[in-house]
Design an enzyme around this catalytic site. Structure first.
Site, PDB file in Angstrom:
ATOM      1  N   ASP A  61       0.864  -1.182   0.000  1.00 53.81           N
ATOM      2  CA  ASP A  61       0.000   0.000   0.000  1.00 53.81           C
ATOM      3  C   ASP A  61       0.899   1.230   0.000  1.00 53.81           C
ATOM      4  O   ASP A  61       2.105   1.127   0.256  1.00 53.81           O
ATOM      5  CB  ASP A  61      -0.880  -0.017   1.268  1.00 53.81           C
ATOM      6  CG  ASP A  61      -1.781   1.204   1.364  1.00 53.81           C
ATOM      7  OD1 ASP A  61      -2.439   1.530   0.361  1.00 53.81           O
ATOM      8  OD2 ASP A  61      -1.822   1.842   2.425  1.00 53.81           O
ATOM      9  N   SER A  62       0.302   2.380  -0.260  1.00 53.41           N
ATOM     10  CA  SER A  62       1.051   3.631  -0.170  1.00 53.41           C
ATOM     11  C   SER A  62       1.512   3.911   1.258  1.00 53.41           C
ATOM     12  O   SER A  62       2.448   4.666   1.464  1.00 53.41           O
ATOM     13  CB  SER A  62       0.157   4.780  -0.628  1.00 53.41           C
ATOM     14  OG  SER A  62      -1.038   4.774   0.127  1.00 53.41           O
ATOM     15  N   TYR A  96      -0.465   8.316  -2.373  1.00 52.83           N
ATOM     16  CA  TYR A  96      -0.517   7.968  -3.795  1.00 52.83           C
ATOM     17  C   TYR A  96      -1.707   8.678  -4.476  1.00 52.83           C
ATOM     18  O   TYR A  96      -1.692   8.897  -5.680  1.00 52.83           O
ATOM     19  CB  TYR A  96      -0.678   6.456  -3.980  1.00 52.83           C
ATOM     20  CG  TYR A  96       0.579   5.625  -3.861  1.00 52.83           C
ATOM     21  CD1 TYR A  96       1.790   6.162  -3.400  1.00 52.83           C
ATOM     22  CD2 TYR A  96       0.552   4.272  -4.219  1.00 52.83           C
ATOM     23  CE1 TYR A  96       2.930   5.357  -3.301  1.00 52.83           C
ATOM     24  CE2 TYR A  96       1.694   3.482  -4.130  1.00 52.83           C
ATOM     25  CZ  TYR A  96       2.867   4.024  -3.665  1.00 52.83           C
ATOM     26  OH  TYR A  96       3.983   3.227  -3.572  1.00 52.83           O
ATOM     27  N   GLY A  97      -2.705   8.989  -3.676  1.00 52.82           N
ATOM     28  CA  GLY A  97      -3.928   9.568  -4.233  1.00 52.82           C
ATOM     29  C   GLY A  97      -3.710  10.871  -4.983  1.00 52.82           C
ATOM     30  O   GLY A  97      -4.535  11.259  -5.810  1.00 52.82           O
ATOM     31  N   CYS A 116      -3.830  -1.133  -2.119  1.00 52.90           N
ATOM     32  CA  CYS A 116      -4.142   0.283  -2.356  1.00 52.90           C
ATOM     33  C   CYS A 116      -4.979   0.436  -3.625  1.00 52.90           C
ATOM     34  O   CYS A 116      -4.621  -0.099  -4.678  1.00 52.90           O
ATOM     35  CB  CYS A 116      -2.811   1.014  -2.520  1.00 52.90           C
ATOM     36  SG  CYS A 116      -2.950   2.742  -2.929  1.00 52.90           S
ATOM     37  N   ASN A 117      -6.083   1.181  -3.509  1.00 54.46           N
ATOM     38  CA  ASN A 117      -6.923   1.403  -4.693  1.00 54.46           C
ATOM     39  C   ASN A 117      -6.212   2.229  -5.750  1.00 54.46           C
ATOM     40  O   ASN A 117      -6.342   1.948  -6.939  1.00 54.46           O
ATOM     41  CB  ASN A 117      -8.206   2.126  -4.291  1.00 54.46           C
ATOM     42  CG  ASN A 117      -9.360   1.188  -4.139  1.00 54.46           C
ATOM     43  OD1 ASN A 117     -10.064   0.921  -5.104  1.00 54.46           O
ATOM     44  ND2 ASN A 117      -9.541   0.658  -2.945  1.00 54.46           N
ATOM     45  N   GLU A 131      -6.957   9.253   9.308  1.00 51.29           N
ATOM     46  CA  GLU A 131      -5.646   9.023   9.948  1.00 51.29           C
ATOM     47  C   GLU A 131      -5.488   9.859  11.210  1.00 51.29           C
ATOM     48  O   GLU A 131      -4.806   9.468  12.149  1.00 51.29           O
ATOM     49  CB  GLU A 131      -4.517   9.329   8.962  1.00 51.29           C
ATOM     50  CG  GLU A 131      -4.401   8.243   7.925  1.00 51.29           C
ATOM     51  CD  GLU A 131      -3.226   8.410   6.979  1.00 51.29           C
ATOM     52  OE1 GLU A 131      -2.472   9.384   7.112  1.00 51.29           O
ATOM     53  OE2 GLU A 131      -3.094   7.555   6.090  1.00 51.29           O
ATOM     54  N   CYS A 133     -11.219   2.947  -1.432  1.00 51.19           N
ATOM     55  CA  CYS A 133      -9.995   3.436  -0.798  1.00 51.19           C
ATOM     56  C   CYS A 133      -9.751   2.608   0.456  1.00 51.19           C
ATOM     57  O   CYS A 133     -10.710   2.230   1.149  1.00 51.19           O
ATOM     58  CB  CYS A 133     -10.170   4.908  -0.424  1.00 51.19           C
ATOM     59  SG  CYS A 133      -8.759   5.596   0.449  1.00 51.19           S
ATOM     60  N   THR A 134      -8.473   2.354   0.728  1.00 51.48           N
ATOM     61  CA  THR A 134      -8.111   1.544   1.893  1.00 51.48           C
ATOM     62  C   THR A 134      -8.748   2.028   3.200  1.00 51.48           C
ATOM     63  O   THR A 134      -9.067   1.228   4.073  1.00 51.48           O
ATOM     64  CB  THR A 134      -6.580   1.604   2.105  1.00 51.48           C
ATOM     65  OG1 THR A 134      -6.130   2.955   1.902  1.00 51.48           O
ATOM     66  CG2 THR A 134      -5.854   0.668   1.189  1.00 51.48           C
ATOM     67  N   HIS A 135      -8.878   3.360   3.320  1.00 57.52           N
ATOM     68  CA  HIS A 135      -9.277   3.930   4.607  1.00 57.52           C
ATOM     69  C   HIS A 135     -10.786   3.920   4.872  1.00 57.52           C
ATOM     70  O   HIS A 135     -11.214   3.983   6.014  1.00 57.52           O
ATOM     71  CB  HIS A 135      -8.820   5.390   4.682  1.00 57.52           C
ATOM     72  CG  HIS A 135      -7.337   5.582   4.745  1.00 57.52           C
ATOM     73  ND1 HIS A 135      -6.469   5.010   3.853  1.00 57.52           N
ATOM     74  CD2 HIS A 135      -6.579   6.297   5.612  1.00 57.52           C
ATOM     75  CE1 HIS A 135      -5.231   5.377   4.143  1.00 57.52           C
ATOM     76  NE2 HIS A 135      -5.265   6.153   5.213  1.00 57.52           N
TER      77      HIS A 135
HETATM   78  N1  DGL Z   1      -4.138   3.786  -0.081  1.00 51.54           N
HETATM   79  C1  DGL Z   1      -4.728   4.840  -0.865  1.00 51.54           C
HETATM   80  C2  DGL Z   1      -5.876   4.267  -1.694  1.00 51.54           C
HETATM   81  O1  DGL Z   1      -6.473   3.273  -1.345  1.00 51.54           O
HETATM   82  C3  DGL Z   1      -5.185   5.985  -0.012  1.00 51.54           C
HETATM   83  C4  DGL Z   1      -4.058   6.768   0.609  1.00 51.54           C
HETATM   84  C5  DGL Z   1      -3.181   7.481  -0.395  1.00 51.54           C
HETATM   85  O2  DGL Z   1      -3.661   8.360  -1.140  1.00 51.54           O
HETATM   86  O3  DGL Z   1      -2.004   7.138  -0.441  1.00 51.54           O
HETATM   87  O4  DGL Z   1      -6.197   4.820  -2.724  1.00 51.54           O
END
Ligand code: DGL
Length: 270
Positions: free
Chosen positions: A15-16, A47-48, A78-79, A158, A190-192
């Site tokens: 993941d990011s 990463y977003g 990560c999406n 977060e 998204c992961t979160h």
């Molecule tokens: N992990 C990213 C996602 O699922 C979210 C956090 C990021 O932007 O790095 O898209």
């Protein structure tokens, strides 16, 4: 290709940052006999907000690192990375390990549910990629897909702002966007976002389906392990959690996403 000699090897999850621990947590709970290695690219998050090319570059490097650790399967938790990098990772590495992304299992789930209109909330990288829209519409043109970038949700979660006035007003502001009018399902891409699923369901008065990818991704992982006879039957080791940049604050925030205490190990792979 038979991977059966690799069955004792770990699953790599990347993941990011630390949000992908939601996926690691589900793997840990539902597949307790599997070994896994986690890599969070905290040096490059979020990463977003990155370009697809940058995300691809990071994803290739990380996958190479995980393959060097002998991973039999790589889960792109990560999406944003799944949207940008899945195809290129297959091109580079499909003979070396199995790859699972978090987009396709959710797309298949939507197709099987025959919705008329679904919404997708995600990072800018994911919405800009149009991955959900193009994959869903290429399989079933009768499903309309409305995408909305909701970038404030990641830092909000977060920082621990869930289930309070701040999260209530940010979620309300985003979800009242006219583009989401008349949706029958909302995809939490998204992961979160699984962490605020209850609040999102409440916003819609529980009248629409709010879908995250965790369960369908787990089903996909199980299906592939089964098909390739890759279930671990050997020793179970403690998971290892790598990050590309260590801070105490990242380590403390892991408790938002993972139910057990996590010790992060810094690993420079660049
Ligand atoms: N992990 C990213 C996602 O699922 C979210 C956090 C990021 O932007 O790095 O898209």
């Amino acid at each position: 290709m038979s991977h059966s000699d690799l069955s004792q090897n770990p699953i790599g999850i990347f993941d990011s940052g630390i949000g992908g621990l939601t996926v690691a947590n589900a793997i840990h709970k539902q597949l307790p006999n599997e070994n896994f290695i986690y890599f969070g690219d905290t040096a490059h998050l979020p990463y977003g907000d990155k370009s697809a090319d940058a995300i691809r570059y990071y994803s290739i490097k990380i996958s190479k690192f995980l393959l060097d650790q002998g991973c039999k399967m790589i889960v792109i938790a990560c999406n944003s990375a799944s949207s940008a990098s899945y195809e290129i990772l297959l091109d580079f590495f499909k003979d070396k390990a199995l790859f699972v992304n978090v987009v396709d299992p959710l797309v298949d789930h939507v197709i099987s549910n025959k919705y008329n209109k679904v919404g997708v909330i995600a990072t800018k990288a994911t919405t800009n990629s149009n991955v959900y829209k193009s994959k869903i519409e290429s399989k079933d043109q009768s499903i309309a897909v409305a995408q909305l970038a909701t970038p404030l949700l990641v830092p909000m979660i977060e920082e621990g702002f869930h289930h309070d006035d701040i999260s209530h007003s940010i979620i309300g502001k985003y979800l009242s966007d006219p583009t989401l009018k008349n949706i029958q399902a909302l995809l939490l891409a998204c992961t979160h976002y699984p962490l605020i699923k209850n609040q999102i369901e409440a916003y819609f008065d529980h009248k629409i389906d709010v879908l995250d990818s965790t369960d369908v991704v787990l089903l996909k992982i199980k299906e592939l392990l089964d098909k390739h006879q890759l279930y671990n039957k050997g020793e179970v080791k403690d998971p290892v959690f790598y990050v590309s940049d260590y801070t105490k604050s990242f380590e403390e925030t892991t408790n938002v996403f993972y139910t057990q205490k996590v010790s992060l190990i810094e690993k420079s792979i660049w």
